[in-house]
Enzyme design. Structure first.
Site, PDB file in Angstrom:
ATOM      1  N   GLY A   1      39.243  47.876  41.289  1.00  0.00           N
ATOM      2  CA  GLY A   1      38.925  47.234  42.374  1.00  0.00           C
ATOM      3  C   GLY A   1      39.712  46.052  42.784  1.00  0.00           C
ATOM      4  O   GLY A   1      40.395  45.478  42.023  1.00  0.00           O
TER       5      GLY A   1
ATOM      6  N   GLN B   1      42.060  37.827  46.303  1.00  0.00           N
ATOM      7  CA  GLN B   1      43.106  38.162  45.241  1.00  0.00           C
ATOM      8  C   GLN B   1      44.585  38.483  45.626  1.00  0.00           C
ATOM      9  O   GLN B   1      45.345  38.309  45.050  1.00  0.00           O
ATOM     10  CB  GLN B   1      42.596  39.226  44.304  1.00  0.00           C
ATOM     11  CG  GLN B   1      41.211  38.993  43.791  1.00  0.00           C
ATOM     12  CD  GLN B   1      40.891  40.215  42.744  1.00  0.00           C
ATOM     13  OE1 GLN B   1      40.271  41.179  43.340  1.00  0.00           O
ATOM     14  NE2 GLN B   1      41.223  40.042  41.579  1.00  0.00           N
TER      15      GLN B   1
ATOM     16  N   CYS C   1      39.340  41.209  35.001  1.00  0.00           N
ATOM     17  CA  CYS C   1      39.639  40.744  36.525  1.00  0.00           C
ATOM     18  C   CYS C   1      41.163  40.812  36.583  1.00  0.00           C
ATOM     19  O   CYS C   1      41.766  40.196  35.701  1.00  0.00           O
ATOM     20  CB  CYS C   1      38.967  39.576  36.981  1.00  0.00           C
ATOM     21  SG  CYS C   1      39.484  38.916  38.531  1.00  0.00           S
ATOM     22  N   LEU C   2      41.707  41.336  37.792  1.00  0.00           N
ATOM     23  CA  LEU C   2      43.177  41.280  38.037  1.00  0.00           C
ATOM     24  C   LEU C   2      43.620  39.731  38.063  1.00  0.00           C
ATOM     25  O   LEU C   2      44.889  39.536  37.770  1.00  0.00           O
ATOM     26  CB  LEU C   2      43.743  42.105  39.115  1.00  0.00           C
ATOM     27  CG  LEU C   2      43.471  43.534  38.752  1.00  0.00           C
ATOM     28  CD1 LEU C   2      44.057  44.496  39.885  1.00  0.00           C
ATOM     29  CD2 LEU C   2      44.290  44.041  37.626  1.00  0.00           C
TER      30      LEU C   2
ATOM     31  N   HIS D   1      31.398  43.212  41.512  1.00  0.00           N
ATOM     32  CA  HIS D   1      32.439  42.151  40.948  1.00  0.00           C
ATOM     33  C   HIS D   1      33.188  41.605  42.158  1.00  0.00           C
ATOM     34  O   HIS D   1      33.571  40.598  42.637  1.00  0.00           O
ATOM     35  CB  HIS D   1      33.191  42.941  40.033  1.00  0.00           C
ATOM     36  CG  HIS D   1      34.335  41.904  39.599  1.00  0.00           C
ATOM     37  ND1 HIS D   1      34.414  41.487  38.225  1.00  0.00           N
ATOM     38  CD2 HIS D   1      35.606  41.688  40.143  1.00  0.00           C
ATOM     39  CE1 HIS D   1      35.696  40.914  38.173  1.00  0.00           C
ATOM     40  NE2 HIS D   1      36.182  40.895  39.281  1.00  0.00           N
ATOM     41  N   GLU D   2      33.650  42.693  42.969  1.00  0.00           N
ATOM     42  CA  GLU D   2      34.590  42.425  44.219  1.00  0.00           C
ATOM     43  C   GLU D   2      33.800  41.758  45.335  1.00  0.00           C
ATOM     44  O   GLU D   2      34.516  40.588  46.194  1.00  0.00           O
ATOM     45  CB  GLU D   2      35.180  43.930  44.851  1.00  0.00           C
ATOM     46  CG  GLU D   2      35.935  44.557  43.834  1.00  0.00           C
ATOM     47  CD  GLU D   2      37.183  43.940  43.016  1.00  0.00           C
ATOM     48  OE1 GLU D   2      37.554  42.707  43.453  1.00  0.00           O
ATOM     49  OE2 GLU D   2      37.246  44.296  41.813  1.00  0.00           O
TER      50      GLU D   2
ATOM     51  N   HIS E   1      33.994  38.038  44.667  1.00  0.00           N
ATOM     52  CA  HIS E   1      35.232  37.543  45.199  1.00  0.00           C
ATOM     53  C   HIS E   1      35.109  36.990  46.679  1.00  0.00           C
ATOM     54  O   HIS E   1      35.503  36.113  46.855  1.00  0.00           O
ATOM     55  CB  HIS E   1      36.222  38.406  44.939  1.00  0.00           C
ATOM     56  CG  HIS E   1      37.010  38.611  43.605  1.00  0.00           C
ATOM     57  ND1 HIS E   1      37.558  37.448  43.054  1.00  0.00           N
ATOM     58  CD2 HIS E   1      37.029  39.591  42.808  1.00  0.00           C
ATOM     59  CE1 HIS E   1      38.062  37.729  41.785  1.00  0.00           C
ATOM     60  NE2 HIS E   1      37.646  38.941  41.727  1.00  0.00           N
TER      61      HIS E   1
HETATM   62 ZN    ZN Z   1      38.122  40.110  40.168  1.00  0.00          ZN
END
Ligand code: ZN
Length: 201
Positions: free
Chosen positions: A45, A50, A106-107, A148-149, A152
């Site tokens: 995701g 991000q 998480c990226l 999670h997304e 963000h």
């Molecule tokens: Zn993340």
């Protein structure tokens, strides 16, 4: 186009994304680049903040993941892989049920992972890139990734949901990452400004 992923410590990760009123060609292009960026980074995701865009837009693809997911549309089970990837514009979550602890990364936090408690199942309402409304219920990894997304998009990070012992154990790594990000921000901003001046000159 593969975009640079913004890391922890960048202020855009703490901003609330702007609602998208119209899906413009730029938004479509951004969504395509986000999918490409997510895949190149082996993520499931990615949210627009991000990649430095403070917008209510996220992409998810759990079709290659080992952890199971389920999805229901209008009460009927559907094939998850057939609905991937998902591009969600202005997503809203409702009807959370159950609770599940699961590992997350998480990226924007390379090398950091932790167990996070999330709702086991949720209902997602959003629009797609054609302006069509989407409504589905999901559980498993898909539900976790979307929660999670969506966090963000509201400036919430998975570190905010870690228990205090986990936060303490990761505090050194988090501080280092934050420092690195902020140190990199200074010169990048100056370079951007010089580029602008040169273009004008
Ligand atoms: Zn993340």
């Amino acid at each position: 186009m593969i975009l640079p992923i913004v890391k922890y410590g960048h202020p855009v990760l703490r901003q609330r994304g702007k609602r998208i009123e119209t899906v413009t060609p730029q938004i479509r292009e951004l969504a395509a680049s986000m999918l490409e960026t997510m895949r190149a980074a082996n993520g499931v995701g990615l949210a627009a903040p991000q990649v430095g865009e403070s917008l209510m837009l996220l992409v998810v693809d759990v079709s290659e993941a080992e952890r199971p997911s389920s999805m229901q549309i209008a009460g009927q089970d559907v094939d998850v892989a057939a609905h991937m990837p998902l591009v969600l514009v202005n997503p809203l979550l409702s009807e959370p049920s159950g609770e599940e602890i699961g590992g997350e990364g998480c990226l924007s936090f390379p090398g950091i992972s932790a167990d996070i408690t999330r709702a086991e199942a949720i209902t997602v309402t959003a629009t797609d890139l054609d302006g069509q409304s989407l409504r589905f219920r999901c559980s498993g990894l898909l539900a976790r990734a979307i929660q999670h997304e969506v966090d963000h998009l509201h400036g919430v990070l998975f570190t905010d949901r870690m228990d205090s012992a986990t936060k303490v154990s990761l505090s050194g790594a988090l501080k280092r990452l934050q420092k690195e990000t902020q140190a990199a921000l200074g010169p990048a901003r100056k370079r951007g400004l010089r580029g602008l001046m040169a273009a004008r000159g």
